[in-house]
Write an enzyme that holds these catalytic residues in place. Structure first.
Site, PDB file in Angstrom:
ATOM      1  CG  ASP A   1     -69.394  57.237  -4.435  1.00 32.39           C
ATOM      2  OD1 ASP A   1     -69.972  56.186  -4.112  1.00 32.39           O
ATOM      3  OD2 ASP A   1     -68.693  57.342  -5.442  1.00 32.39           O
TER       4      ASP A   1
ATOM      5  CG  ASP B   1     -40.622  34.573  30.966  1.00 39.06           C
ATOM      6  OD1 ASP B   1     -40.432  33.427  31.401  1.00 39.06           O
ATOM      7  OD2 ASP B   1     -40.977  35.531  31.670  1.00 39.06           O
TER       8      ASP B   1
ATOM      9  N   GLY C   1     -51.278  33.110  26.067  1.00 35.12           N
ATOM     10  CA  GLY C   1     -51.744  31.766  25.765  1.00 35.12           C
ATOM     11  C   GLY C   1     -51.163  30.749  26.721  1.00 35.12           C
ATOM     12  CG  LEU C   2     -46.956  29.518  29.158  1.00 33.50           C
ATOM     13  CD1 LEU C   2     -47.018  28.017  28.884  1.00 33.50           C
ATOM     14  CD2 LEU C   2     -45.507  30.002  29.186  1.00 33.50           C
TER      15      LEU C   2
END
Length: 529
Positions: free
Chosen positions: A36, A287, A422-423
């Site tokens: 453990d 933006d 992403g853009l």
């Protein structure tokens, strides 16, 4: 018992370890089998600590179960005291040791050690890690302050003339999400409005600091998952009110300042917005407004999940399409928030159920734990981590709070940048065949050396290789006409998967065998209604 690859929370003794590892002069003796000790890695690897947590294990083995393991417990406790000389000793047991019923707490209290010995009752088969941390902190504070409670009916003495109000910051803990930086930010914020910090606990506190908790005028419950029981007990026993607003986001930080002002008797109405708060301007910029209405799915501990939903909806203009938590003790708060945003609450600790709900909601951004980071990666969706459990990258060396005005700046950067990237990648994809941007071109600033780019047939061939026709080799995949594949590539990649799935579902429902450009636009019109 359900077998799982991931787990949002460990057993409650891990929570006890987190409290002990947060403090100075506190040691935990854990009755546990050999093996453990893996949990030490949670601190040394993930949190990048330079030392092991203050935990000693009895590490009994299978062959010892037929003997007297109680003697092993007492020997371990004595050896721990002799070696580490702790100021307070916590005694607990792991889920395996709980089955043996050795009662290590009672054994420790009967040894007559000259320090406080606090046994922990941590039912491993009905409770989990966050509850274990909450209970351990509560038992620690209660055990140390029990004899210092004022007599019934005795009122708190007034604050000395000229002394600034003092507050305790309760809840920050080891392995918590950005707790170190949150404490720094909130301390700075409180100083700005004229409030001093008396004690921060459990993170960085010693037993002597816990004895000073009653000296504060009020408590601030920064992390309810760790400190709500303790705050309630201090309020009941010592008459200390509790500030419950968690300052995550601009709106919540303003509400926090107002609540602190009411509790401390300070006029905060004239306090100006700090110069370092850029998030309100960013969120109104050109933006950022492009991202208005983006669909976001939120899952984590209750405090961060509920706060994230408010920030996403009210401050960034996102649309909340999913909200949930793994913390069942705080399910009521999450259900109330989900009702406010008109979504079905998700209360579960099964990551597969979370993954199914994320896929069903088709979000454009996921805010969650390290589990959701992997889920989002598989689904091709941007993700930002907002809550524990987290991994090593979420313990940055830089200053990165989540709370207060600077925390709002960090939230904006962390959540918005994945969408903006992403853009950017979509624009690069759109222009990849432009004569100035394709791989075979010489940079245009070289003038006559610039190449006219690849031949149209080569460009078309390269483009076809990168289309969704990768699934064409799968006989069960839907057939796409070449011109439909080219049209699909014009859709931004971060929503392309959703458009593809919707189109294929539309075609399947209507018995269409090959998807054409007309099918793609018919599906778009259908799902856009």
């Amino acid at each position: 018992m359900q077998l799982t690859l991931w787990s949002y929370e460990g057993p409650p003794h891990i929570g006890a370890m987190r409290v002990a590892a947060s403090m100075k002069g506190v040691h935990l003796v854990l009755h546990a089998p050999q093996g453990d000790t893996y949990s030490d890695l949670l601190f040394t690897m993930i949190e990048r600590r330079d030392s092991r947590p203050p935990v000693t294990y009895t590490t009994f083995q299978a062959r010892e179960l037929g003997a007297d393991t109680a003697e092993l417990v007492k020997d371990t406790i004595q050896a721990c005291y002799d070696r580490f000389s702790p100021e307070v000793l916590l005694i607990g047991e792991s889920c395996t040791a709980e089955l043996i019923q050795d009662q290590p707490g009672a054994l420790a209290q009967g040894m007559g050690l000259p320090i406080p010995v606090l046994p922990l009752e941590l039912p491993a088969y009905t409770r989990k890690e966050s509850w274990g941390a909450n209970e351990t902190f509560y038992q620690l504070v209660r055990g140390l302050l029990h004899e210092r409670r004022p007599a019934p009916g005795e009122s708190r003495p007034p604050r000395p003339e000229g002394q600034r109000p003092r507050a305790n910051l309760l809840g920050p803990i080891s392995l918590g999400f950005r707790c170190r930086d949150d404490v720094t930010e909130i301390t700075r914020l409180l100083d700005m409005i004229g409030v001093d910090v008396n004690v921060v606990a459990p993170l960085g506190a010693a037993p002597a600091d816990l004895l000073r908790l009653p000296e504060a005028d009020f408590n601030i419950c920064l992390y309810p998952e760790t400190a709500d029981q303790t705050c309630l007990w201090l309020e009941r026993m010592f008459g200390q009110p509790t500030v419950k607003t968690v300052p995550l986001g601009i709106g919540a930080t303003r509400d926090f300042i107002a609540e602190v002002g009411r509790v401390a008797g300070i006029d905060t109405g004239s306090i100006p917005m700090p110069d370092w708060s850029r998030m309100p301007w960013y969120s109104r910029s050109v933006d950022s407004t492009y991202l208005t209405g983006k669909r976001v799915f939120i899952f984590g501990d209750a405090t961060h999940a509920v706060a994230a939903a408010r920030v996403a909806s009210e401050e960034l203009g996102f649309t909340v399409v999913g909200l949930g938590t793994y913390a069942r003790e705080f399910a009521r708060e999450v259900r109330a928030a989900a009702k406010q945003y008109g979504v079905e609450p998700l209360i579960t600790d099964d990551y597969l159920e979370v993954e199914a709900r994320v896929a069903e909601a088709h979000p454009e951004l996921v805010l969650g734990t390290q589990m959701e980071r992997h889920i989002a990666k598989r689904l091709g969706v941007p993700c930002a981590v907002i809550s524990a459990p987290v991994h090593v990258q979420d313990f940055p060396a830089r200053y990165a709070p989540q709370m207060g005005f600077e925390g709002a700046n960090v939230l904006f950067d962390t959540w918005v940048h994945p969408l903006m990237m992403g853009l950017e990648e979509h624009l690069i994809t759109m222009f990849r065949e432009d004569f100035e941007f394709n791989d075979a071109s010489t940079p245009s600033h070289l003038g006559h050396g610039a190449s006219p780019g690849r031949a149209p047939e080569a460009a078309a061939s390269a483009q076809l290789e990168e289309t969704p026709a990768a699934a064409a080799g799968d006989p069960a995949a839907m057939a796409w006409a070449p011109e439909a594949e080219q049209e699909l590539k014009k859709i931004p990649f971060f929503v392309r998967g959703k458009a593809k799935r919707n189109t294929e579902r539309y075609a399947t429902e209507r018995g269409i065998q090959t998807i054409t450009v007309e099918t793609l636009y018919d599906a778009k019109a259908h799902f856009g209604r």
